[in-house]
Design a protein around this motif. Structure first.
Motif, PDB file in Angstrom:
ATOM      1  N   VAL A  45       0.856  -1.186   0.000  1.00 35.23           N
ATOM      2  CA  VAL A  45       0.000   0.000   0.000  1.00 35.23           C
ATOM      3  C   VAL A  45       0.892   1.237   0.000  1.00 35.23           C
ATOM      4  O   VAL A  45       1.825   1.336   0.803  1.00 35.23           O
ATOM      5  CB  VAL A  45      -0.919   0.012   1.246  1.00 35.23           C
ATOM      6  CG1 VAL A  45      -1.804   1.243   1.256  1.00 35.23           C
ATOM      7  CG2 VAL A  45      -1.757  -1.258   1.328  1.00 35.23           C
ATOM      8  N   ALA A  46       0.595   2.170  -0.882  1.00 36.76           N
ATOM      9  CA  ALA A  46       1.362   3.411  -0.938  1.00 36.76           C
ATOM     10  C   ALA A  46       1.225   4.170   0.373  1.00 36.76           C
ATOM     11  O   ALA A  46       0.166   4.164   1.000  1.00 36.76           O
ATOM     12  CB  ALA A  46       0.880   4.284  -2.097  1.00 36.76           C
ATOM     13  N   GLU A  47       2.299   4.813   0.784  1.00 34.81           N
ATOM     14  CA  GLU A  47       2.288   5.579   2.037  1.00 34.81           C
ATOM     15  C   GLU A  47       1.274   6.713   2.009  1.00 34.81           C
ATOM     16  O   GLU A  47       0.810   7.141   3.058  1.00 34.81           O
ATOM     17  CB  GLU A  47       3.682   6.126   2.333  1.00 34.81           C
ATOM     18  CG  GLU A  47       4.678   5.045   2.685  1.00 34.81           C
ATOM     19  CD  GLU A  47       6.101   5.558   2.847  1.00 34.81           C
ATOM     20  OE1 GLU A  47       6.384   6.726   2.491  1.00 34.81           O
ATOM     21  OE2 GLU A  47       6.931   4.780   3.330  1.00 34.81           O
ATOM     22  N   ASN A  48       0.916   7.185   0.822  1.00 38.72           N
ATOM     23  CA  ASN A  48      -0.058   8.267   0.715  1.00 38.72           C
ATOM     24  C   ASN A  48      -1.449   7.765   0.337  1.00 38.72           C
ATOM     25  O   ASN A  48      -2.324   8.557  -0.013  1.00 38.72           O
ATOM     26  CB  ASN A  48       0.420   9.328  -0.282  1.00 38.72           C
ATOM     27  CG  ASN A  48       0.555   8.791  -1.692  1.00 38.72           C
ATOM     28  OD1 ASN A  48       0.443   7.589  -1.936  1.00 38.72           O
ATOM     29  ND2 ASN A  48       0.816   9.682  -2.634  1.00 38.72           N
ATOM     30  N   ASP A  49      -1.682   6.466   0.442  1.00 34.00           N
ATOM     31  CA  ASP A  49      -2.992   5.892   0.146  1.00 34.00           C
ATOM     32  C   ASP A  49      -4.011   6.375   1.181  1.00 34.00           C
ATOM     33  O   ASP A  49      -3.682   6.506   2.357  1.00 34.00           O
ATOM     34  CB  ASP A  49      -2.891   4.353   0.178  1.00 34.00           C
ATOM     35  CG  ASP A  49      -4.139   3.688  -0.348  1.00 34.00           C
ATOM     36  OD1 ASP A  49      -5.136   3.626   0.404  1.00 34.00           O
ATOM     37  OD2 ASP A  49      -4.120   3.216  -1.487  1.00 34.00           O
ATOM     38  N   PRO A  50      -5.243   6.618   0.778  1.00 32.07           N
ATOM     39  CA  PRO A  50      -6.275   7.062   1.727  1.00 32.07           C
ATOM     40  C   PRO A  50      -6.528   6.093   2.890  1.00 32.07           C
ATOM     41  O   PRO A  50      -7.058   6.509   3.920  1.00 32.07           O
ATOM     42  CB  PRO A  50      -7.526   7.201   0.858  1.00 32.07           C
ATOM     43  CG  PRO A  50      -7.022   7.393  -0.525  1.00 32.07           C
ATOM     44  CD  PRO A  50      -5.722   6.636  -0.597  1.00 32.07           C
ATOM     45  N   ILE A  51      -6.124   4.842   2.754  1.00 37.85           N
ATOM     46  CA  ILE A  51      -6.334   3.877   3.837  1.00 37.85           C
ATOM     47  C   ILE A  51      -5.597   4.290   5.115  1.00 37.85           C
ATOM     48  O   ILE A  51      -5.951   3.893   6.205  1.00 37.85           O
ATOM     49  CB  ILE A  51      -5.950   2.445   3.398  1.00 37.85           C
ATOM     50  CG1 ILE A  51      -6.657   1.412   4.278  1.00 37.85           C
ATOM     51  CG2 ILE A  51      -4.427   2.239   3.414  1.00 37.85           C
ATOM     52  CD1 ILE A  51      -6.639   0.004   3.724  1.00 37.85           C
ATOM     53  N   TRP A  52      -4.568   5.140   4.970  1.00 35.74           N
ATOM     54  CA  TRP A  52      -3.784   5.597   6.131  1.00 35.74           C
ATOM     55  C   TRP A  52      -4.330   6.874   6.749  1.00 35.74           C
ATOM     56  O   TRP A  52      -3.845   7.306   7.797  1.00 35.74           O
ATOM     57  CB  TRP A  52      -2.320   5.818   5.731  1.00 35.74           C
ATOM     58  CG  TRP A  52      -1.678   4.619   5.122  1.00 35.74           C
ATOM     59  CD1 TRP A  52      -1.247   4.505   3.831  1.00 35.74           C
ATOM     60  CD2 TRP A  52      -1.386   3.368   5.754  1.00 35.74           C
ATOM     61  NE1 TRP A  52      -0.718   3.257   3.631  1.00 35.74           N
ATOM     62  CE2 TRP A  52      -0.791   2.538   4.788  1.00 35.74           C
ATOM     63  CE3 TRP A  52      -1.584   2.866   7.041  1.00 35.74           C
ATOM     64  CZ2 TRP A  52      -0.384   1.233   5.066  1.00 35.74           C
ATOM     65  CZ3 TRP A  52      -1.185   1.569   7.318  1.00 35.74           C
ATOM     66  CH2 TRP A  52      -0.590   0.767   6.341  1.00 35.74           C
ATOM     67  N   GLU A  53      -5.318   7.506   6.114  1.00 36.74           N
ATOM     68  CA  GLU A  53      -5.868   8.775   6.612  1.00 36.74           C
ATOM     69  C   GLU A  53      -6.523   8.575   7.974  1.00 36.74           C
ATOM     70  O   GLU A  53      -7.186   7.557   8.211  1.00 36.74           O
ATOM     71  CB  GLU A  53      -6.904   9.332   5.628  1.00 36.74           C
ATOM     72  CG  GLU A  53      -6.297   9.835   4.345  1.00 36.74           C
ATOM     73  CD  GLU A  53      -5.393  11.027   4.536  1.00 36.74           C
ATOM     74  OE1 GLU A  53      -5.767  11.959   5.277  1.00 36.74           O
ATOM     75  OE2 GLU A  53      -4.291  11.026   3.953  1.00 36.74           O
ATOM     76  N   PRO A  54      -6.367   9.537   8.864  1.00 40.28           N
ATOM     77  CA  PRO A  54      -7.039   9.447  10.171  1.00 40.28           C
ATOM     78  C   PRO A  54      -8.550   9.310  10.009  1.00 40.28           C
ATOM     79  O   PRO A  54      -9.138   9.795   9.037  1.00 40.28           O
ATOM     80  CB  PRO A  54      -6.689  10.770  10.851  1.00 40.28           C
ATOM     81  CG  PRO A  54      -5.425  11.203  10.190  1.00 40.28           C
ATOM     82  CD  PRO A  54      -5.547  10.750   8.755  1.00 40.28           C
TER      83      PRO A  54
END
Length: 122
Positions: A45-54
Motif C-alpha cells: 500500500v502506498a504511504e499516501n494511500d487514503p487507507i492511512w488517513e485518520p
C-alpha cells in the motif's frame, strides 16, 4: 475472471510492487493474495494511500497508543478503550468510529494490521 487468473494476477502484482519506495509492504505474505477469496489483501500500500488517513481525527498511531495503554492497564474491552481515548480529549463517538474504522481497514489490508502491530512494538 476465474480463480486461477486472479491468483496469477495477484502473483504478478506482488512481484511488481516488491522493493518500491513509498510503499508499505506486507512481510511474510504467501504467493496468493487472500483478497481473491474475500480476505484482507497482502498487496503493498502506498504511504499516501487514503487507507492511512485518520478516522475522525484518529490516526493508526493514536489507536495503537490507546491499545498499548489498555494493555498496560489490563483493559480488554471497547468501552475501556473508548475511556482511554476520552482521557486524550477524543469524544466517545469519534473514538468508536475510529475503532470500527481501523478494524475494518485491517480487514481490507494486511499492511494496515502489520503497521498497527509495529506501532504496538511487536
Amino acid at each position: 475472471m476465474g480463480f486461477f487468473s486472479k491468483a496469477k494476477d495477484a502473483l504478478g502484482g506482488q512481484a511488481a510492487q516488491a522493493g518500491q519506495p513509498g510503499m508499505v509492504h506486507v512481510q511474510g505474505a504467501g504467493p496468493i493474495d487472500p483478497a481473491i477469496m474475500g480476505g484482507p489483501s497482502t498487496r503493498s500500500v502506498a504511504e499516501n494511500d487514503p487507507i492511512w488517513e485518520p478516522i475522525n481525527g484518529v490516526s493508526l498511531q493514536d489507536y495503537a497508543n490507546w491499545a498499548r495503554e489498555a494493555q498496560t492497564r489490563g483493559v480488554n474491552d471497547e468501552a475501556g478503550l473508548i475511556t482511554i481515548a476520552g482521557e486524550g480529549g477524543v469524544s466517545a463517538a469519534d473514538a468508536k468510529a475510529a475503532l470500527d474504522g481501523w478494524v475494518a481497514r485491517m480487514g481490507q489490508s494486511m499492511a494496515v494490521g502489520q503497521q498497527f502491530r509495529k506501532f504496538l512494538g511487536y
